[in-house]
Design a protein around this motif. Structure first.
Motif, PDB file in Angstrom:
ATOM      1  N   VAL A 229      -1.766  -0.267   1.380  1.00  0.00           N
ATOM      2  CA  VAL A 229      -0.884  -0.084   2.530  1.00  0.00           C
ATOM      3  C   VAL A 229       0.064  -1.270   2.529  1.00  0.00           C
ATOM      4  N   SER A 230       1.338  -0.992   2.380  1.00  0.00           N
ATOM      5  CA  SER A 230       2.325  -2.075   2.257  1.00  0.00           C
ATOM      6  C   SER A 230       2.784  -2.565   3.623  1.00  0.00           C
ATOM      7  N   ASP A 231       3.499  -3.667   3.591  1.00  0.00           N
ATOM      8  CA  ASP A 231       4.084  -4.242   4.801  1.00  0.00           C
ATOM      9  C   ASP A 231       5.605  -4.104   4.799  1.00  0.00           C
TER      10      ASP A 231
ATOM     11  N   TYR B  30       4.386   9.512  13.029  1.00  0.00           N
ATOM     12  CA  TYR B  30       4.683   8.593  11.931  1.00  0.00           C
ATOM     13  C   TYR B  30       3.403   7.876  11.515  1.00  0.00           C
ATOM     14  N   THR B  31       3.170   7.807  10.206  1.00  0.00           N
ATOM     15  CA  THR B  31       2.034   7.059   9.679  1.00  0.00           C
ATOM     16  C   THR B  31       2.498   6.214   8.504  1.00  0.00           C
ATOM     17  N   LYS B  32       1.705   5.198   8.184  1.00  0.00           N
ATOM     18  CA  LYS B  32       2.003   4.375   7.020  1.00  0.00           C
ATOM     19  C   LYS B  32       1.655   5.145   5.760  1.00  0.00           C
ATOM     20  N   CYS B  33       2.356   4.842   4.676  1.00  0.00           N
ATOM     21  CA  CYS B  33       2.034   5.434   3.379  1.00  0.00           C
ATOM     22  C   CYS B  33       0.787   4.741   2.836  1.00  0.00           C
TER      23      CYS B  33
ATOM     24  N   ARG C 297       7.499   1.245   4.920  1.00  0.00           N
ATOM     25  CA  ARG C 297       7.487   2.639   4.455  1.00  0.00           C
ATOM     26  C   ARG C 297       6.630   3.500   5.372  1.00  0.00           C
ATOM     27  N   PHE C 298       6.995   4.772   5.458  1.00  0.00           N
ATOM     28  CA  PHE C 298       6.327   5.674   6.390  1.00  0.00           C
ATOM     29  C   PHE C 298       6.367   7.116   5.886  1.00  0.00           C
TER      30      PHE C 298
ATOM     31  N   CYS D  23       6.813   9.771   1.239  1.00  0.00           N
ATOM     32  CA  CYS D  23       6.833   8.365   1.640  1.00  0.00           C
ATOM     33  C   CYS D  23       8.282   7.892   1.579  1.00  0.00           C
TER      34      CYS D  23
END
Length: 178
Positions: free
Chosen positions: A83-85, A73-76, A88-89, A167
């Motif tokens: 990079v949002s908080d 899993y990584t951040k979008c 989302r992934f 995403c």
């Protein structure tokens, strides 16, 4: 500087671009950056990726080595490195299977036929010959926007099956706006 990509590297670059497109990362209009993301939990995304991977394995007539399964899993990341908080992934789900190198081309053709029958758009299909012979396939589900890649390494008698999600935003989370 020139970097030669392996077929896995090439397919991962294709998947990364497809993911960026799916997440709005390559879109030019500002309004598109805030387009609603599909909602799905990590558990549901991993379950669907597992199902697609096992379906590809059945089509190829191979057994996945469960010890090789790797959900990552990584951040979008947006077009301008946002990079949002909001949680989302992206999920990249990899699995490996053993298969005699002489059977790779037919196995990948069976996967391709099954994916096309299920409505996937095939992006690439490539067979390379020589001492490091490979078979590579990428495809995308136009509805769910999941991207798949299959890499057959004939010399190693190994196939790598990969599923990458677009995403996704977990249910119950409010999408951050830019």
């Amino acid at each position: 500087m020139y970097t030669k990509l392996t077929s896995v590297g090439r397919n991962m670059a294709i998947i990364a671009c497809a993911t960026a497109l799916g997440a709005g990362g390559c879109m030019s209009e500002k309004a598109e950056i805030n387009k609603p993301l599909p909602k799905m939990s990590k558990e549901e995304a991993e379950g669907r990726a597992r199902d697609v991977t096992h379906s590809m394995a059945r089509s190829a007539q191979v057994e996945i080595d469960e010890k090789t399964v790797k959900p990552n899993y990584t951040k979008c990341v947006g077009k301008n490195d946002e990079v949002s908080d909001d949680g989302r992934f992206v999920l990249q789900y990899d699995a490996r299977a053993s298969l005699d190198g002489d059977q790779h081309e037919q196995a990948v053709q069976r996967i391709r036929a099954a994916l096309e029958k299920r409505g996937y758009d095939v992006g690439t299909y490539q067979v390379t010959k020589g001492p490091n012979a490979t078979v590579a396939l990428t495809a995308k589900d136009p509805e769910k926007r999941f991207t798949v890649a299959v890499d057959g390494f004939m010399k190693r008698d190994e196939m790598v099956l990969t599923v990458m999600t677009p995403c996704l935003l977990p249910p119950g989370r409010e999408q951050q706006q830019y």
